[in-house]
Design a protein around this motif. Structure first.
Motif, mmCIF file in Angstrom:
data_model
loop_
_atom_site.group_PDB
_atom_site.id
_atom_site.type_symbol
_atom_site.label_atom_id
_atom_site.label_comp_id
_atom_site.label_asym_id
_atom_site.label_seq_id
_atom_site.Cartn_x
_atom_site.Cartn_y
_atom_site.Cartn_z
ATOM 1 N N TYR A 159 0.816 -1.020 0.141
ATOM 2 C CA TYR A 159 -0.071 -0.145 -0.236
ATOM 3 C C TYR A 159 1.096 1.295 -0.173
ATOM 4 O O TYR A 159 1.049 2.108 -0.929
ATOM 5 N N LEU A 162 2.404 1.555 -3.150
ATOM 6 C CA LEU A 162 1.360 1.993 -4.406
ATOM 7 C C LEU A 162 1.529 3.609 -3.951
ATOM 8 O O LEU A 162 0.935 4.957 -5.327
ATOM 9 N N ASP A 169 -5.596 7.479 -11.530
ATOM 10 C CA ASP A 169 -6.805 6.335 -12.371
ATOM 11 C C ASP A 169 -6.390 6.704 -13.545
ATOM 12 O O ASP A 169 -6.414 7.856 -14.008
ATOM 13 N N LEU A 173 0.116 0.815 -14.499
ATOM 14 C CA LEU A 173 1.197 0.624 -13.931
ATOM 15 C C LEU A 173 2.053 -0.929 -13.926
ATOM 16 O O LEU A 173 1.153 -1.820 -13.822
ATOM 17 N N ALA A 189 -5.169 -2.150 -6.708
ATOM 18 C CA ALA A 189 -4.984 -1.132 -7.871
ATOM 19 C C ALA A 189 -6.364 -1.289 -8.493
ATOM 20 O O ALA A 189 -6.403 -0.173 -8.646
ATOM 21 N N GLN A 192 -8.946 0.998 -6.559
ATOM 22 C CA GLN A 192 -8.373 2.520 -6.502
ATOM 23 C C GLN A 192 -8.375 3.565 -8.144
ATOM 24 O O GLN A 192 -8.399 4.134 -8.188
ATOM 25 N N TYR A 193 -8.176 2.341 -8.750
ATOM 26 C CA TYR A 193 -7.439 3.434 -10.009
ATOM 27 C C TYR A 193 -8.266 2.411 -10.910
ATOM 28 O O TYR A 193 -7.460 1.253 -11.708
ATOM 29 N N SER A 196 -7.329 1.924 -14.577
ATOM 30 C CA SER A 196 -5.626 1.797 -15.102
ATOM 31 C C SER A 196 -5.231 0.647 -15.108
ATOM 32 O O SER A 196 -5.691 -0.581 -14.643
ATOM 33 N N VAL A 198 -2.698 -2.700 -15.685
ATOM 34 C CA VAL A 198 -1.347 -3.467 -14.247
ATOM 35 C C VAL A 198 -0.620 -4.241 -15.642
ATOM 36 O O VAL A 198 -1.353 -5.124 -16.341
#
Ligand SMILES: [Zn+2]
Ligand SMILES: [Zn+2]
Length: 342
Positions: A159, A162, A169, A173, A189, A192-193, A196, A198
């Motif tokens: 956390y 990150l 967002d 990542l 991730a 929260q985003y 995004s 990954v």
């Protein structure tokens, strides 16, 4: 009480049983401390760094382990926050001075009197532990004891990593390495985003499959070229090559966050491949993550419960701690390894 104890720094290749099962004197809590009967303790890569001397405990013998879950057995005279029977967690931060500039600014992870659970103070590879009440956490009900353990380091430090990427967002990542921490970070991730993508670099097909199951947009080998650049990436490996390769994949102005307490020496010559224009030019940054703050742990536990994050746990008995550590070293990993203690 039973404990798995480290009494000598050694290389795991030469000694596959570095910890010894011993009958350890029972601890008793000081006035500001709680005594916790341990039910689970996560196994972290940092234990390998302690055993092999990259971040050696100042005193030996020592009980390792810093992802501790259990129930309060006894409280010291000045304890106000916890009562006997309550479930608590203990993380890597065992104490900090509380008075220096870093502590006062909320950066207690950088305090020069920072003490780590299972390195500077006895940790969770045992039946009991004493800890200052201010450094224990209530654990959300969503999680079983075994599930909660890896949240306390792999999750909380993930956390923090990150947060340090500064990602927004919609921005890509990268996750380099896909072990205990990254499999939690990807879930965080994605929550929260949500816009995004990954990208996961992992060594084995098994880890890549796991990453795809958890929603990775792409999973593959470090050597492969990515179709898109990454404004942010987190490296959780103990090696150096991923740093160089990770920088190559960064977008202009991108940031690589290294979530590792120590890097190993084995492939350090990879750094000589660092090519300034290709890897660092155009304002790319490298940043390390050091320890955790209590706020990181508290915030993360709460978010993890809201999502909820589901840690994948591989269970071992306390007596099997050496086996768990060897498997971790040999990267026989899917999710997080946890000792069940009882
Ligand atoms: Zn850890
Ligand atoms: Zn301090």
């Amino acid at each position: 009480m039973k404990a798995m104890v480290l009494d000598k720094i050694c290389k795991l290749e030469e000694n596959r049983n570095p910890l010894k099962l011993v009958d350890w004197p029972m601890t008793s809590p000081r006035e500001n401390e709680i005594l916790v009967k341990i039910s689970a303790c996560g196994v972290c890569h940092t234990e390998l760094d302690e055993i092999e001397g990259r971040t050696p405990p100042p005193r030996l013998p020592i009980i390792l382990g810093h992802q501790v879950v259990g129930r309060v057995e006894k409280v010291g005279g000045k304890v106000r926050k916890f009562r006997v029977g309550e479930r608590v967690g203990i993380a890597w931060i065992y104490s900090a001075c509380g008075k220096c500039q870093f502590c006062l600014e909320g950066n207690e992870n950088l305090c020069d009197q920072f003490e780590a659970t299972g390195r500077d103070a006895h940790g969770g590879y045992a039946q009991y532990i004493s800890v200052p009440e201010d450094f224990a956490y209530e654990i959300p009900r969503t999680f079983s004891d075994l599930e909660a353990a890896p949240l306390l380091c792999a999750g909380a430090i993930g956390y923090r990593s990150l947060k340090l990427t500064g990602i927004q967002d919609g921005e890509n990542l990268g996750l380099i390495g896909f072990g205990a921490s990254a499999h939690l970070v990807i879930q965080l991730a994605r929550h929260q985003y949500p816009h995004s993508r990954v990208f996961v670099h992992a060594r084995t097909e098994r880890e890549r499959d796991f990453a795809r199951e958890l929603g990775a947009f792409w999973a593959g080998d470090l050597a492969e070229d990515l179709s898109e650049k990454l404004p942010a990436a987190i490296d959780t490996t103990p090696a150096w090559r991923p740093v160089v390769e990770g920088l190559k994949n960064l977008e202009r102005g991108g940031r690589l966050v290294i979530n590792a307490i120590r890097k190993e020496e084995a492939d350090k010559e990879s750094l000589l491949k660092l090519d300034y224009p290709r890897h660092l030019w155009l304002e790319k940054e490298i940043k390390s993550v050091a320890n955790v703050t209590r706020a990181d742990v508290r915030e993360f536990l709460q978010i993890a419960a809201e999502i909820p994050i589901k840690p994948e746990v591989q269970e071992f008995r306390l007596e099997e701690a050496n086996k768990a550590l060897v498997e971790l070293k040999e990267r026989k990993t899917r999710g997080a390894k946890v000792l069940r203690i009882g």
